[in-house]
Design a protein around this motif. Structure first.
Motif, PDB file in Angstrom:
ATOM      1  N   SER A  42       0.507   5.890   1.142  1.00 52.59           N
ATOM      2  CA  SER A  42      -0.545   5.260   0.358  1.00 52.59           C
ATOM      3  C   SER A  42       0.028   4.909  -1.001  1.00 52.59           C
ATOM      4  CB  SER A  42      -1.740   6.208   0.184  1.00 52.59           C
ATOM      5  OG  SER A  42      -1.366   7.317  -0.627  1.00 52.59           O
ATOM      6  N   ASN A  67       0.807  -1.226   0.000  1.00 52.84           N
ATOM      7  CA  ASN A  67       0.000   0.000   0.000  1.00 52.84           C
ATOM      8  C   ASN A  67       0.837   1.273   0.000  1.00 52.84           C
ATOM      9  OD1 ASN A  67      -2.634  -1.183  -0.019  1.00 52.84           O
ATOM     10  ND2 ASN A  67      -2.383  -1.700   2.142  1.00 52.84           N
ATOM     11  N   ASN A  87      -8.396   0.794  -0.461  1.00 55.15           N
ATOM     12  CA  ASN A  87      -6.985   1.193  -0.460  1.00 55.15           C
ATOM     13  C   ASN A  87      -6.554   1.799  -1.796  1.00 55.15           C
ATOM     14  OD1 ASN A  87      -7.086  -1.269  -1.837  1.00 55.15           O
ATOM     15  ND2 ASN A  87      -5.090  -1.939  -1.098  1.00 55.15           N
ATOM     16  N   ALA A 134      -6.965   0.810   5.638  1.00 52.57           N
ATOM     17  CA  ALA A 134      -7.995   0.522   4.644  1.00 52.57           C
ATOM     18  C   ALA A 134      -8.572  -0.852   4.935  1.00 52.57           C
ATOM     19  CB  ALA A 134      -7.411   0.564   3.231  1.00 52.57           C
TER      20      ALA A 134
END
Length: 263
Positions: free
Chosen positions: A191, A68, A218, A176
């Motif tokens: 992110s 992520n 996500n 997420a």
């Protein structure tokens, strides 16, 4: 033809929910690559879970974003492992572990050890964590910084975990919830979008020449960040709402429809 940076989620976008890659999607990825577009995988998967998909897609150079956004790889077929670690962001998992302990009756925790394995509080359902796992004590889960922590319940639902996350007070963290009772937790500000922005700047690609395709929570920041954000047809409504457009579901090879339109 304008050369694009094309960021692709894996699960539910490139790969079907049963784990297979369709011939049509594989061909569409390769055609887009051959047309000169920069294909970048951007996934919640670990390094170990990402590399086999890159290989199956024929992506042996360029970049891949894992965990992520906490890990960025430079794919390089000339080095023994086939990649170099370009960037890593870690966090101290102990404050999060303190909040998760006893937060859910059958809650499971996995702490990612970069490029190696997962430390886990108890066994996860078969096939959910790619790569080796090691069951350790709760205290040992937090002995070193990590790129990602995963909280999972085999009996809960995604809605349960959305509600749970709101009450946990995970301030200073980015999290997420997935399609099931699965929550990935990363450092604040990290992110897929944050990692992809560094790649975009490095390559000198204007933001309007960025296409991103994803299907879940996500992916929200990535879809908002991209010049053209595309949500998969089966994505939750809150994901579709932030996208510029919606393609067909993964079962209908919605990603292939997007990529075929680029060539």
């Amino acid at each position: 033809m304008t050369k694009l940076l094309v960021a692709l989620d894996i699960d539910g976008t490139t790969i079907h929910h049963d784990g297979h890659l369709s011939d049509r999607v594989r061909a569409a990825v390769q055609a887009a690559r051959d047309a000169g577009h920069q294909i970048v995988i951007a996934t919640g998967r670990s390094v170990l879970g990402t590399l086999p998909v890159c290989a199956e897609l024929g992506l042996t150079d360029g970049y891949a974003v894992c965990s992520n956004g906490a890990v960025t790889l430079a794919l390089d077929p000339t080095v023994p492992q086939g990649y170099r670690i370009e960037d890593v962001v870690t966090f101290d998992p102990r404050p999060v572990l303190a909040r998760l302990r006893n937060a859910w009756d059958d809650g499971l925790v996995a702490v990612e050890v970069l490029g190696s394995h997962y430390k886990i509080s108890a066994p996860f359902p078969e096939g959910e964590l790619p790569g080796p796992t090691e069951v350790v004590s709760w205290e040992e889960l937090g002995t070193e910084p990590t790129t990602r922590l995963t909280f999972r319940s085999p009996t809960g639902t995604a809605d349960d975990f959305v509600e749970l996350a709101e009450g946990l007070g995970l301030h200073g963290m980015n999290y997420a919830v997935g399609f099931t009772a699965w929550m990935d937790i990363n450092p604040d500000g990290i992110s897929k979008a944050s990692a992809l922005e560094q790649i975009r700047a490095r390559l000198g690609v204007p933001i309007e020449n960025v296409v991103a395709v994803g299907d879940h929570r996500n992916d929200v920041q990535m879809l908002q960040w991209a010049g053209r954000g595309v949500a998969m047809g089966q994505a939750p409504e809150e994901v579709k709402a932030v996208a510029d457009e919606v393609t067909a579901p993964v079962e209908e090879d919605g990603l292939a429809l997007v990529l075929e339109g680029l060539v």
